[in-house]
Design an enzyme around this catalytic site. Structure first.
Site, mmCIF file in Angstrom:
data_model
loop_
_atom_site.group_PDB
_atom_site.id
_atom_site.type_symbol
_atom_site.label_atom_id
_atom_site.label_comp_id
_atom_site.label_asym_id
_atom_site.label_seq_id
_atom_site.Cartn_x
_atom_site.Cartn_y
_atom_site.Cartn_z
ATOM 1 N N LEU A 68 0.823 -1.217 0.000
ATOM 2 C CA LEU A 68 0.000 0.000 0.000
ATOM 3 C C LEU A 68 0.855 1.264 0.000
ATOM 4 O O LEU A 68 0.345 2.369 -0.163
ATOM 5 C CB LEU A 68 -0.939 0.004 1.215
ATOM 6 C CG LEU A 68 -2.090 -1.011 1.178
ATOM 7 C CD1 LEU A 68 -2.908 -0.947 2.470
ATOM 8 C CD2 LEU A 68 -2.996 -0.801 -0.025
ATOM 9 N N ASP A 310 0.467 -9.701 -4.856
ATOM 10 C CA ASP A 310 1.744 -8.976 -4.772
ATOM 11 C C ASP A 310 1.623 -7.630 -5.500
ATOM 12 O O ASP A 310 2.524 -7.238 -6.256
ATOM 13 C CB ASP A 310 2.914 -9.801 -5.323
ATOM 14 C CG ASP A 310 4.273 -9.180 -4.951
ATOM 15 O OD1 ASP A 310 4.294 -8.164 -4.218
ATOM 16 O OD2 ASP A 310 5.305 -9.697 -5.401
ATOM 17 N N GLY A 329 8.137 -5.027 -9.956
ATOM 18 C CA GLY A 329 6.776 -4.958 -9.414
ATOM 19 C C GLY A 329 5.714 -4.748 -10.470
ATOM 20 O O GLY A 329 5.931 -4.069 -11.479
HETATM 21 O O1 DOR Z 1 8.269 -7.204 -7.621
HETATM 22 C C1 DOR Z 1 8.293 -6.954 -6.429
HETATM 23 N N1 DOR Z 1 7.995 -5.705 -5.957
HETATM 24 N N2 DOR Z 1 8.644 -7.903 -5.565
HETATM 25 C C2 DOR Z 1 8.839 -7.660 -4.265
HETATM 26 O O2 DOR Z 1 9.161 -8.576 -3.551
HETATM 27 C C3 DOR Z 1 8.699 -6.279 -3.739
HETATM 28 C C4 DOR Z 1 7.798 -5.473 -4.577
HETATM 29 C C5 DOR Z 1 7.827 -3.998 -4.277
HETATM 30 O O3 DOR Z 1 7.764 -3.630 -3.099
HETATM 31 O O4 DOR Z 1 7.860 -3.198 -5.222
#
Ligand code: DOR
EC number: 3.5.2.3
Length: 437
Positions: A68, A310, A329
């Site tokens: 978040l 995720d 991410g």
């Molecule tokens: O792709 C990811 N982004 N993997 C993670 O473990 C952390 C996350 C992030 O916080 O952006």
């Protein structure tokens, strides 16, 4: 002033309740935050009708892996925007990861998140606390104070505790408190510098690889430490065939271990990176087709009991750089259910009861939350879903601040049309006119 009591009458929906294994057309009454028995309706209540004919009525999803970004990175997301996106995606509970700024390694930050969520969140928010101070992997955080402040689990997500002694102590401490540890499994001596799966595509694209073995070594270590300490350990975002095999063996031996998989790892492979598009850059990385198939098989047979997004929002400007410089991410709250429906339900691999089980009962059991259900007396966290509606992913329409989706432009079938949290409408598609006043 009109002080008449009001409730909701959800008419003629297809009830899908994994807890009671109920799949049937029925009406559902909601009053004072709970599902009530039609044979025992309270008197003098004005019932607002919600037209659910042709729609699925299911418990709201629990997404136990969400970033978040508050406190500290509100340009990427806030508790408000993240939970708006969750509600639109049919998620009524989110578990917030602790890699915030500052990290949630102290009770004040956990309390702050709890208070902010109470004021601003559209869905339930449970914070997690860090395993180690600053997520540096060197010194344990004060678990007991974190739990007392409201942390539901402990994780250094984004990082993996490399030092096995620290992880051993963490598990011993967590087992005393009976709180789960959520582990991001990555041996960084092997993945260091890697930006995508190590294999054919990384060789072809000339990008440094993050090999499967880096995940599997940590999965093995965690299984052994779990066996030794009997701590509740949950393996986050698993991606490889080898991890699935290790998990399956550990479960056969009755260890208190669980695992999750993300929709992007179920739907995509590393071949998606062929154009160096940073929207596909995620940690752990997208793997090969055999890994993808093994993950699907494990969700279907229940070896993996949780699907979690995720959700990792980043700004456009951070993602619009050379591949190796972009942050890892993908966002996922608003596509979680549709991607799962495509990969698991419409592909005829799972029925709706089992699929919703991985999105509701599975996470509630791992976290020790009340069982989500639509049976009488249950908390009315629920969704209405149109299984037939086709929609095209357009990130400019997302309620999340993050637009970094790997599914941009794709068409999915199945869309949430109304989300209820605690017996109140948290979000609805107004144009559907479902609520009959
Ligand atoms: O792709 C990811 N982004 N993997 C993670 O473990 C952390 C996350 C992030 O916080 O952006």
């Amino acid at each position: 002033m009109d002080d008449q009591k009001t409730g909701f009458y959800i008419a003629s929906g297809r009830i899908i309740d994994p807890f009671s294994r109920r799949d049937e057309i029925a009406d559902l009454y909601v009053f004072e935050g709970r599902v009530v028995n039609p044979a025992e309706l309270p008197p003098d209540v004005r019932w607002t009708r919600i037209e659910a004919r042709g729609l699925v009525v299911a418990p709201g999803l629990i997404d136990m892996h969400v970033h978040l970004r508050e406190p500290g990175e509100t340009r990427k997301e806030t508790i408000r925007t993240g939970t708006m996106a969750a509600a639109a995606g049919g998620i009524t509970t989110v578990v917030a990861m602790p890699n915030t700024l500052p990290p949630a390694d102290n009770p004040d930050t956990i309390t702050w998140i709890g208070k902010k969520a109470e004021k601003e969140a559209l869905v339930r928010v449970y914070p997690t606390g860090c395993i180690t101070e600053g997520r540096r992997g060197e010194k344990l955080s004060p678990f007991q104070s974190l739990v007392q402040a409201g942390a539901i689990a402990l994780s250094d997500d984004g990082n993996c505790v490399q030092n096995s002694r620290i992880m051993y102590l963490a598990m011993e401490y967590a087992s005393v408190l009976d709180v789960p540890i959520l582990d991001h499994c990555e041996d960084t001596t092997l993945s260091d510098g890697g930006v995508m799966n190590e294999g054919y595509w990384s060789t072809l694209l000339g990008l440094p690889g993050w090999p499967s073995i880096a995940e599997e070594l940590m999965v093995s270590r965690d299984i052994l430490l779990c066996e030794k300490t009997q701590a509740r350990i949950h393996l986050q975002h698993l991606t490889t065939e080898g991890s699935v095999r290790l998990l399956r063996e550990a479960k056969k031996r009755g260890l208190p271990i669980s695992a999750e998989v993300c929709p992007h790892h179920l739907a995509l492979t590393d071949s998606s990176l062929r154009n160096y598009d940073t929207r596909f850059k995620v940690n752990p990385p997208l793997r090969g087709q055999r890994d993808r198939e093994a993950l699907i098989e494990a969700v279907v047979d229940g070896t993996i009991e949780v699907i979690a997004s995720d959700h990792a929002p980043h700004t456009q400007f951070e993602k619009e750089v050379e591949f190796d410089k972009a942050p890892f991410g993908v966002v996922g709250l608003e596509t979680l259910l549709s991607v799962c429906l495509q990969e698991l339900y419409f592909s005829k691999k799972m029925d709706l009861l089992d699929l919703f089980s991985r999105l509701t009962l599975g996470p509630s059991r791992v976290l020790g939350l009340p069982q989500p259900s639509l049976s009488y007396g249950s908390v009315a966290d629920l969704i209405l879903l149109d299984l037939e509606e086709e929609w095209k992913v357009d990130s400019s329409q997302f309620l999340s601040k993050g637009k970094n989706t790997p599914f941009e432009g794709l068409t999915f079938k199945g869309k949430v049309v109304l989300t209820m949290v605690d017996g109140q409408i948290a979000w609805q598609r107004e144009e559907r006119n479902l609520v009959v006043k």
